[in-house]
Design a protein around this motif. Sequence first.
Motif, PDB file in Angstrom:
ATOM      1  N   ILE A 167       0.855  -1.177   0.000  1.00  0.00           N
ATOM      2  CA  ILE A 167       0.000   0.000   0.000  1.00  0.00           C
ATOM      3  C   ILE A 167       0.894   1.231   0.000  1.00  0.00           C
ATOM      4  O   ILE A 167       1.793   1.359   0.832  1.00  0.00           O
ATOM      5  N   ASN A 168       0.655   2.108  -0.955  1.00  0.00           N
ATOM      6  CA  ASN A 168       1.437   3.333  -1.086  1.00  0.00           C
ATOM      7  C   ASN A 168       0.553   4.535  -0.814  1.00  0.00           C
ATOM      8  O   ASN A 168      -0.637   4.529  -1.127  1.00  0.00           O
ATOM      9  N   ILE A 169       1.169   5.560  -0.262  1.00  0.00           N
ATOM     10  CA  ILE A 169       0.506   6.853  -0.113  1.00  0.00           C
ATOM     11  C   ILE A 169       1.411   7.879  -0.769  1.00  0.00           C
ATOM     12  O   ILE A 169       2.587   8.001  -0.408  1.00  0.00           O
ATOM     13  N   HIS A 170       0.878   8.572  -1.745  1.00  0.00           N
ATOM     14  CA  HIS A 170       1.602   9.692  -2.342  1.00  0.00           C
ATOM     15  C   HIS A 170       1.129  10.929  -1.589  1.00  0.00           C
ATOM     16  O   HIS A 170      -0.028  11.333  -1.699  1.00  0.00           O
ATOM     17  N   PHE A 171       2.030  11.514  -0.791  1.00  0.00           N
ATOM     18  CA  PHE A 171       1.695  12.657   0.047  1.00  0.00           C
ATOM     19  C   PHE A 171       2.159  13.930  -0.647  1.00  0.00           C
ATOM     20  O   PHE A 171       3.338  14.098  -0.938  1.00  0.00           O
ATOM     21  N   VAL A 172       1.218  14.830  -0.943  1.00  0.00           N
ATOM     22  CA  VAL A 172       1.516  16.088  -1.615  1.00  0.00           C
ATOM     23  C   VAL A 172       1.357  17.214  -0.601  1.00  0.00           C
ATOM     24  O   VAL A 172       0.325  17.330   0.058  1.00  0.00           O
ATOM     25  N   TYR A 173       2.396  18.041  -0.486  1.00  0.00           N
ATOM     26  CA  TYR A 173       2.373  19.172   0.433  1.00  0.00           C
ATOM     27  C   TYR A 173       3.122  20.319  -0.225  1.00  0.00           C
ATOM     28  O   TYR A 173       4.216  20.147  -0.752  1.00  0.00           O
ATOM     29  N   GLY A 174       2.502  21.493  -0.249  1.00  0.00           N
ATOM     30  CA  GLY A 174       3.122  22.630  -0.928  1.00  0.00           C
ATOM     31  C   GLY A 174       3.378  22.288  -2.385  1.00  0.00           C
ATOM     32  O   GLY A 174       2.511  21.791  -3.082  1.00  0.00           O
ATOM     33  N   ASN A 175       4.610  22.525  -2.831  1.00  0.00           N
ATOM     34  CA  ASN A 175       5.008  22.182  -4.196  1.00  0.00           C
ATOM     35  C   ASN A 175       5.758  20.864  -4.251  1.00  0.00           C
ATOM     36  O   ASN A 175       6.363  20.538  -5.274  1.00  0.00           O
ATOM     37  N   ASP A 176       5.770  20.119  -3.181  1.00  0.00           N
ATOM     38  CA  ASP A 176       6.525  18.879  -3.095  1.00  0.00           C
ATOM     39  C   ASP A 176       5.601  17.684  -2.882  1.00  0.00           C
ATOM     40  O   ASP A 176       4.428  17.832  -2.562  1.00  0.00           O
ATOM     41  N   GLY A 177       6.186  16.525  -3.013  1.00  0.00           N
ATOM     42  CA  GLY A 177       5.469  15.285  -2.756  1.00  0.00           C
ATOM     43  C   GLY A 177       6.435  14.201  -2.337  1.00  0.00           C
ATOM     44  O   GLY A 177       7.633  14.281  -2.623  1.00  0.00           O
ATOM     45  N   LYS A 178       5.935  13.211  -1.658  1.00  0.00           N
ATOM     46  CA  LYS A 178       6.764  12.100  -1.208  1.00  0.00           C
ATOM     47  C   LYS A 178       5.918  10.839  -1.211  1.00  0.00           C
ATOM     48  O   LYS A 178       4.734  10.872  -0.881  1.00  0.00           O
ATOM     49  N   GLN A 179       6.529   9.728  -1.597  1.00  0.00           N
ATOM     50  CA  GLN A 179       5.833   8.443  -1.639  1.00  0.00           C
ATOM     51  C   GLN A 179       6.207   7.624  -0.402  1.00  0.00           C
ATOM     52  O   GLN A 179       7.382   7.499  -0.067  1.00  0.00           O
ATOM     53  N   TYR A 180       5.204   7.078   0.261  1.00  0.00           N
ATOM     54  CA  TYR A 180       5.390   6.192   1.410  1.00  0.00           C
ATOM     55  C   TYR A 180       4.825   4.827   1.039  1.00  0.00           C
ATOM     56  O   TYR A 180       3.768   4.742   0.421  1.00  0.00           O
ATOM     57  N   SER A 181       5.511   3.763   1.432  1.00  0.00           N
ATOM     58  CA  SER A 181       5.059   2.404   1.133  1.00  0.00           C
ATOM     59  C   SER A 181       4.918   1.603   2.415  1.00  0.00           C
ATOM     60  O   SER A 181       5.751   1.721   3.328  1.00  0.00           O
ATOM     61  N   PHE A 182       3.873   0.766   2.463  1.00  0.00           N
ATOM     62  CA  PHE A 182       3.579  -0.037   3.643  1.00  0.00           C
ATOM     63  C   PHE A 182       3.241  -1.459   3.229  1.00  0.00           C
ATOM     64  O   PHE A 182       2.585  -1.679   2.217  1.00  0.00           O
ATOM     65  N   ASN A 183       3.684  -2.411   4.033  1.00  0.00           N
ATOM     66  CA  ASN A 183       3.360  -3.815   3.800  1.00  0.00           C
ATOM     67  C   ASN A 183       2.389  -4.359   4.831  1.00  0.00           C
ATOM     68  O   ASN A 183       2.051  -5.531   4.805  1.00  0.00           O
ATOM     69  N   SER A 184       1.956  -3.501   5.747  1.00  0.00           N
ATOM     70  CA  SER A 184       0.991  -3.943   6.753  1.00  0.00           C
ATOM     71  C   SER A 184      -0.106  -2.893   6.912  1.00  0.00           C
ATOM     72  O   SER A 184       0.145  -1.692   6.763  1.00  0.00           O
ATOM     73  N   LEU A 185      -1.302  -3.359   7.196  1.00  0.00           N
ATOM     74  CA  LEU A 185      -2.416  -2.442   7.409  1.00  0.00           C
ATOM     75  C   LEU A 185      -2.215  -1.601   8.660  1.00  0.00           C
ATOM     76  O   LEU A 185      -2.651  -0.450   8.721  1.00  0.00           O
ATOM     77  N   ASN A 186      -1.537  -2.160   9.657  1.00  0.00           N
ATOM     78  CA  ASN A 186      -1.282  -1.428  10.888  1.00  0.00           C
ATOM     79  C   ASN A 186      -0.421  -0.191  10.611  1.00  0.00           C
ATOM     80  O   ASN A 186      -0.754   0.915  11.055  1.00  0.00           O
ATOM     81  N   GLU A 227      -0.448  -3.994  -5.718  1.00  0.00           N
ATOM     82  CA  GLU A 227      -0.009  -2.685  -5.241  1.00  0.00           C
ATOM     83  C   GLU A 227      -1.152  -1.687  -5.380  1.00  0.00           C
ATOM     84  O   GLU A 227      -1.791  -1.604  -6.425  1.00  0.00           O
ATOM     85  N   ILE A 228      -1.388  -0.951  -4.305  1.00  0.00           N
ATOM     86  CA  ILE A 228      -2.485   0.010  -4.280  1.00  0.00           C
ATOM     87  C   ILE A 228      -1.936   1.350  -3.807  1.00  0.00           C
ATOM     88  O   ILE A 228      -1.200   1.411  -2.822  1.00  0.00           O
ATOM     89  N   THR A 229      -2.289   2.411  -4.525  1.00  0.00           N
ATOM     90  CA  THR A 229      -1.767   3.740  -4.190  1.00  0.00           C
ATOM     91  C   THR A 229      -2.918   4.691  -3.894  1.00  0.00           C
ATOM     92  O   THR A 229      -3.887   4.768  -4.659  1.00  0.00           O
ATOM     93  N   PHE A 230      -2.768   5.390  -2.779  1.00  0.00           N
ATOM     94  CA  PHE A 230      -3.732   6.408  -2.363  1.00  0.00           C
ATOM     95  C   PHE A 230      -3.039   7.770  -2.391  1.00  0.00           C
ATOM     96  O   PHE A 230      -1.813   7.842  -2.413  1.00  0.00           O
ATOM     97  N   LEU A 231      -3.817   8.814  -2.337  1.00  0.00           N
ATOM     98  CA  LEU A 231      -3.311  10.175  -2.321  1.00  0.00           C
ATOM     99  C   LEU A 231      -3.672  10.821  -0.990  1.00  0.00           C
ATOM    100  O   LEU A 231      -4.784  10.677  -0.505  1.00  0.00           O
ATOM    101  N   ALA A 232      -2.711  11.521  -0.416  1.00  0.00           N
ATOM    102  CA  ALA A 232      -2.960  12.365   0.757  1.00  0.00           C
ATOM    103  C   ALA A 232      -2.376  13.738   0.420  1.00  0.00           C
ATOM    104  O   ALA A 232      -1.280  13.820  -0.132  1.00  0.00           O
ATOM    105  N   THR A 233      -3.102  14.791   0.736  1.00  0.00           N
ATOM    106  CA  THR A 233      -2.606  16.115   0.399  1.00  0.00           C
ATOM    107  C   THR A 233      -3.032  17.149   1.436  1.00  0.00           C
ATOM    108  O   THR A 233      -4.121  17.056   2.004  1.00  0.00           O
ATOM    109  N   THR A 234      -2.168  18.100   1.654  1.00  0.00           N
ATOM    110  CA  THR A 234      -2.514  19.245   2.488  1.00  0.00           C
ATOM    111  C   THR A 234      -2.736  20.485   1.626  1.00  0.00           C
ATOM    112  O   THR A 234      -3.009  21.550   2.136  1.00  0.00           O
ATOM    113  N   VAL A 235      -2.620  20.325   0.313  1.00  0.00           N
ATOM    114  CA  VAL A 235      -2.838  21.419  -0.634  1.00  0.00           C
ATOM    115  C   VAL A 235      -4.344  21.580  -0.834  1.00  0.00           C
ATOM    116  O   VAL A 235      -5.021  20.622  -1.170  1.00  0.00           O
ATOM    117  N   LYS A 236      -4.825  22.752  -0.633  1.00  0.00           N
ATOM    118  CA  LYS A 236      -6.272  23.014  -0.757  1.00  0.00           C
ATOM    119  C   LYS A 236      -6.570  23.699  -2.071  1.00  0.00           C
ATOM    120  O   LYS A 236      -5.870  24.431  -2.615  1.00  0.00           O
TER     121      LYS A 236
END
Length: 97
Positions: free
Chosen positions: A22-41, A88-97
């Motif tokens: 499970i991946n989360i692409h985190f977008v903040y400001g003009n940047d972004g970062k990818q986080y990957s997880f192998n557990s639901l916890n 593989e599943i990717t979600f988006l998280a963002t603080t950009v409004k």
Amino acid sequence: MEAKEFKTAIKSLKDQLTGKQINIHFVYGNDGKQYSFNSLNAFGKAILHFESIGATFGFSSVSNAVCARNTPKFSDFLTVLNRGNWNEITFLATTVK
């Protein structure tokens, strides 16, 4: 999608997410970062962290070794997730409004 609504959607998919990367692409400001997880916890803890800093969430894509499918809407995500064998599943998280 607000965090509460996203978490409710994810809870309904718990069994389908187990054992997948499970991946989360985190977008903040003009940047972004990818986080990957192998557990639901670990994924759940990251969601709580992103929620604490005001992030909103979305659905991005599902993929396997052969192809990837974009799933920007929850309804698209459900349809595609149920029609294939994805690892593989990717979600988006963002603080950009």
